[in-house]
Design a protein around this motif. Structure first.
Motif, short mmCIF file in Angstrom:
data_model
loop_
_atom_site.label_atom_id
_atom_site.label_comp_id
_atom_site.label_asym_id
_atom_site.label_seq_id
_atom_site.Cartn_x
_atom_site.Cartn_y
_atom_site.Cartn_z
N ASP A 1 0.82 -1.21 0.00
CA ASP A 1 0.00 0.00 0.00
C ASP A 1 0.86 1.26 0.00
O ASP A 1 0.54 2.24 -0.67
CB ASP A 1 -0.94 0.03 1.21
CG ASP A 1 -2.09 -0.96 1.08
OD1 ASP A 1 -2.32 -1.44 -0.06
OD2 ASP A 1 -2.74 -1.25 2.10
N ARG A 2 1.94 1.23 0.74
CA ARG A 2 2.86 2.37 0.76
C ARG A 2 3.49 2.59 -0.63
O ARG A 2 3.67 3.72 -1.06
CB ARG A 2 3.95 2.18 1.80
CG ARG A 2 3.45 2.32 3.21
CD ARG A 2 4.58 2.07 4.20
NE ARG A 2 4.05 1.79 5.51
CZ ARG A 2 3.92 2.71 6.46
NH1 ARG A 2 4.29 3.94 6.23
NH2 ARG A 2 3.41 2.38 7.63
N LEU A 3 3.84 1.49 -1.29
CA LEU A 3 4.40 1.59 -2.63
C LEU A 3 3.38 2.17 -3.60
O LEU A 3 3.71 3.05 -4.41
CB LEU A 3 4.88 0.22 -3.12
CG LEU A 3 5.46 0.19 -4.53
CD1 LEU A 3 6.72 1.04 -4.61
CD2 LEU A 3 5.73 -1.23 -4.96
N HIS B 1 1.34 6.66 -6.74
CA HIS B 1 0.20 7.54 -7.00
C HIS B 1 0.62 9.00 -6.85
O HIS B 1 0.36 9.83 -7.73
CB HIS B 1 -0.93 7.18 -6.02
CG HIS B 1 -2.16 8.02 -6.16
ND1 HIS B 1 -2.98 7.96 -7.27
CD2 HIS B 1 -2.72 8.91 -5.31
CE1 HIS B 1 -3.99 8.79 -7.10
NE2 HIS B 1 -3.85 9.39 -5.93
N ILE B 2 1.29 9.33 -5.77
CA ILE B 2 1.72 10.71 -5.53
C ILE B 2 2.81 11.11 -6.51
O ILE B 2 2.82 12.23 -7.03
CB ILE B 2 2.18 10.88 -4.06
CG1 ILE B 2 0.97 10.73 -3.13
CG2 ILE B 2 2.86 12.22 -3.85
CD1 ILE B 2 1.33 10.67 -1.66
N GLY B 3 3.74 10.19 -6.79
CA GLY B 3 4.81 10.48 -7.74
C GLY B 3 4.28 10.79 -9.13
O GLY B 3 4.70 11.75 -9.77
N PHE B 4 3.34 9.97 -9.60
CA PHE B 4 2.74 10.23 -10.90
C PHE B 4 2.00 11.56 -10.90
O PHE B 4 2.05 12.30 -11.89
CB PHE B 4 1.78 9.09 -11.29
CG PHE B 4 2.40 8.07 -12.19
CD1 PHE B 4 2.17 8.10 -13.55
CD2 PHE B 4 3.22 7.08 -11.68
CE1 PHE B 4 2.73 7.16 -14.39
CE2 PHE B 4 3.79 6.14 -12.50
CZ PHE B 4 3.56 6.17 -13.87
N GLY C 1 2.11 18.61 -13.18
CA GLY C 1 2.83 19.87 -13.29
C GLY C 1 3.17 20.23 -14.72
O GLY C 1 2.77 21.30 -15.21
N PRO C 2 3.90 19.36 -15.44
CA PRO C 2 4.21 19.67 -16.84
C PRO C 2 2.97 19.76 -17.73
O PRO C 2 2.91 20.60 -18.64
CB PRO C 2 5.08 18.50 -17.29
CG PRO C 2 5.64 17.94 -16.03
CD PRO C 2 4.61 18.18 -14.98
N PHE D 1 -4.59 7.64 -12.08
CA PHE D 1 -5.91 7.02 -11.89
C PHE D 1 -5.76 5.54 -11.54
O PHE D 1 -6.41 5.05 -10.61
CB PHE D 1 -6.74 7.19 -13.16
CG PHE D 1 -8.16 6.75 -13.02
CD1 PHE D 1 -9.09 7.56 -12.39
CD2 PHE D 1 -8.57 5.52 -13.50
CE1 PHE D 1 -10.41 7.15 -12.25
CE2 PHE D 1 -9.88 5.11 -13.37
CZ PHE D 1 -10.80 5.93 -12.74
N LEU D 2 -4.91 4.83 -12.25
CA LEU D 2 -4.77 3.39 -12.02
C LEU D 2 -4.17 3.08 -10.65
O LEU D 2 -4.65 2.18 -9.95
CB LEU D 2 -3.93 2.77 -13.13
CG LEU D 2 -4.56 2.81 -14.52
CD1 LEU D 2 -3.59 2.26 -15.56
CD2 LEU D 2 -5.87 2.05 -14.55
N PHE D 3 -3.13 3.82 -10.25
CA PHE D 3 -2.54 3.59 -8.93
C PHE D 3 -3.51 4.00 -7.82
O PHE D 3 -3.57 3.35 -6.78
CB PHE D 3 -1.20 4.32 -8.78
CG PHE D 3 -0.11 3.70 -9.59
CD1 PHE D 3 0.23 2.36 -9.43
CD2 PHE D 3 0.59 4.45 -10.52
CE1 PHE D 3 1.24 1.78 -10.17
CE2 PHE D 3 1.60 3.87 -11.27
CZ PHE D 3 1.92 2.54 -11.10
#
Length: 177
Positions: free
Chosen positions: A5-7, A12-15, A21-22, A60-62
């Motif tokens: 779940d942490r991964l 999710h946050i990384g994506f 942003g870009p 969305f998927l994560f």
């Protein structure tokens, strides 16, 4: 919270950080370059929108994998619905960017000039002291009609709406997560 779940949360946050942003910068800066008649940059921003728009599906998927059956919660349903609405608006934005680039190319061809002088970076740096303006297209003539004015207005409005949707989803995630 388990390690998997942490991964998923990390992904999710990384994506979200590295795609939204870009994507937002590309969609919100497009009207400026349409106004400057810079076809090269408009095409680049169009391609950026395509790539990062597709990459947002990872968010969305994560997020869906992270929810794991808690989809009955209203804030998750609202977030996913807003995300789908944002993706639909991004399709319209992408279409308008493509159309604006085409209109700018047609206008440049009718005026008998190149859209933007294209020279390799090595040629620019070799000339050193000579000032070149390859980054900006020549300004639009004051007497001529605006090119892609409808697309420029729609892009400005819809990119603002998409940004507000992203912020709303962020508030829902932070408030309820």
């Amino acid at each position: 919270m388990s390690t998997s779940d942490r991964l998923l949360l990390f992904l999710h946050i990384g994506f979200a950080i590295f795609t939204l942003g870009p994507l937002t910068a590309a969609t919100m800066s497009t009207p400026r370059y349409i106004r400057n008649r810079n076809v090269t940059v408009v095409r680049y921003l169009h391609r950026t929108t395509q790539i990062y728009g597709l990459a947002t599906l990872g968010i969305f998927l994560f997020g869906l994998a992270l929810a794991k059956g808690d989809l009955a919660e209203i804030w998750l349903t609202v977030s996913m619905t807003l995300f789908v609405v944002a993706l639909a608006l991004l399709l319209i934005i992408e279409r308008d960017q493509r159309k604006a680039a085409h209109l700018l190319e047609v206008a440049a061809a009718e005026e008998g000039r190149a859209a933007v002088p294209a020279r390799p970076a090595a040629a620019r740096t070799a000339e050193g002291a000579e000032k070149t303006e390859t980054a900006q297209a020549p300004p639009a003539p004051a007497s001529g009609a605006e090119i892609a004015q409808v697309e420029r207005g729609r892009l400005a409005a819809m990119s603002g709406v998409v940004s507000l949707i992203w912020l709303t989803i962020l508030v829902l995630m932070v408030w309820n997560g």
